[in-house]
Design an enzyme around this catalytic site. Structure first.
Site, PDB file in Angstrom:
ATOM      1  N   ASP A   1    -153.206  62.728   3.991  1.00 40.85           N
ATOM      2  CA  ASP A   1    -153.068  61.623   4.866  1.00 40.85           C
ATOM      3  C   ASP A   1    -153.357  60.154   4.143  1.00 40.85           C
ATOM      4  OD1 ASP A   1    -153.632  59.601   6.740  1.00 40.85           O
ATOM      5  OD2 ASP A   1    -155.157  60.950   7.820  1.00 40.85           O
TER       6      ASP A   1
ATOM      7  N   ASN B   1    -144.499  56.469  -0.760  1.00 37.82           N
ATOM      8  CA  ASN B   1    -143.384  56.339   0.250  1.00 37.82           C
ATOM      9  C   ASN B   1    -143.771  56.495   1.624  1.00 37.82           C
ATOM     10  OD1 ASN B   1    -140.528  57.004   1.270  1.00 37.82           O
ATOM     11  ND2 ASN B   1    -141.687  58.858   1.712  1.00 37.82           N
TER      12      ASN B   1
ATOM     13  N   TYR C   1    -144.065  43.670  10.494  1.00 43.30           N
ATOM     14  CA  TYR C   1    -143.424  44.700   9.452  1.00 43.30           C
ATOM     15  C   TYR C   1    -143.013  43.908   8.357  1.00 43.30           C
ATOM     16  CZ  TYR C   1    -140.418  48.499   7.968  1.00 43.30           C
ATOM     17  OH  TYR C   1    -139.965  49.428   7.368  1.00 43.30           O
TER      18      TYR C   1
ATOM     19  N   LYS D   1    -144.536  44.563   4.562  1.00 40.53           N
ATOM     20  CA  LYS D   1    -143.647  44.893   3.478  1.00 40.53           C
ATOM     21  C   LYS D   1    -143.620  43.782   2.393  1.00 40.53           C
ATOM     22  CE  LYS D   1    -142.297  48.802   4.878  1.00 40.53           C
ATOM     23  NZ  LYS D   1    -142.627  50.359   4.486  1.00 40.53           N
TER      24      LYS D   1
END
Length: 266
Positions: free
Chosen positions: A56, A83, A148, A152
């Site tokens: 996790d 990833n 988002y 990123k």
């Protein structure tokens, strides 16, 4: 032959990356929080799963256990692939602060935890590669996706900083920025902006690019030593437009914002 640890490797791009590394003879430690007993992990012709470990990425204890496993089993590591991640976003007046905190804890701090865990090992080795999977959203910022885009972009900044900081130790850092491709990432999406979720799901489902295509391009980029890997034509075109013609790029992005609002209204 390299020793590779991949997070989020039970499905999607993580599984495709694991397959690609294994197919060329590398040893892979596939980690994920769920799904590690899926058929995709059964050994197949030409290559087989090296190791499987539950991890996790929000748990520092799990990261410590992963480091201990790597040191005890392999004695070192060549490639760390951060990833694992989730989908999210939403217009500024729709997405709640809890959604921002959730996506940052996983998509940014998951990579931070992994990097911090393995940097001492890489420094001792004086070698290694850290690969962070971000998104085209880290470079190109569509409306409706503020959280988002921001998380990123933070992964892109983290990767560049990591590369500068660790260069003297022979360690390189690489960030992967794909556009939309077919994957199960949308199964993780949450948030109040259902209009955005519908748009994102359609773009993923209709993409001509598969996770295996992205994985192959990532390995090619790593072999070239690319620090920023844009693994698909659509992503390269969008980022190229932003760099070459900012005015046209802004028109496109603002038109998308208008269409998102119109779609949400009915």
């Amino acid at each position: 032959m390299s020793r590779v640890l991949i997070t989020g490797a039970a499905s999607g791009l993580g599984a495709a990356l694991a397959d690609a590394f294994e197919a060329r003879g590398d040893e892979v430690l596939r980690t994920d929080v769920v799904g590690l007993d899926t058929p995709s992990l059964v050994p197949r012709d030409g290559y087989s799963t090296s190791e499987i470990l539950r991890l996790d990425i929000t748990s520092e204890d799990d990261w410590a256990a992963a480091l201990a496993h790597v040191e005890e089993t392999w004695g070192g590591l060549e490639v760390l692939v951060n990833n694992a991640g989730v989908a999210g976003g939403g217009r500024l007046d729709v997405a709640g602060l809890d959604e921002w905190q959730w996506i940052f804890d996983i998509n940014l701090f998951g990579a931070v935890r992994g990097t911090r865990t393995f940097v001492p090992l890489f420094k001792r080795q004086r070698s290694g590669r850290i690969v962070n999977v971000a998104s085209l959203a880290g470079l190109v910022h569509p409306a409706g996706m503020a959280s988002y885009n921001a998380v990123k972009a933070a992964v892109v900044a983290l990767t560049e900083t990591t590369g500068h900081e660790l260069a003297a130790y022979g360690v390189t850092a690489h960030v992967v920025c794909p556009s939309y491709f077919r994957t199960n990432l949308m199964s993780s999406i949450r948030g109040a902006d259902t209009a955005l979720a519908g748009v994102m799901s359609r773009l993923v489902d209709e993409s001509p690019v598969s996770a295996a295509d992205i994985a192959a391009a990532v390995l090619d980029g790593l072999d070239r030593g690319d620090e920023v890997i844009l693994p698909d034509p659509a992503g390269r075109a969008a980022y190229g437009l932003k760099q070459a013609d900012r005015a046209t790029y802004d028109v496109v992005m603002r038109d998308q914002a208008r269409k998102l609002d119109e779609g949400a209204q009915g």
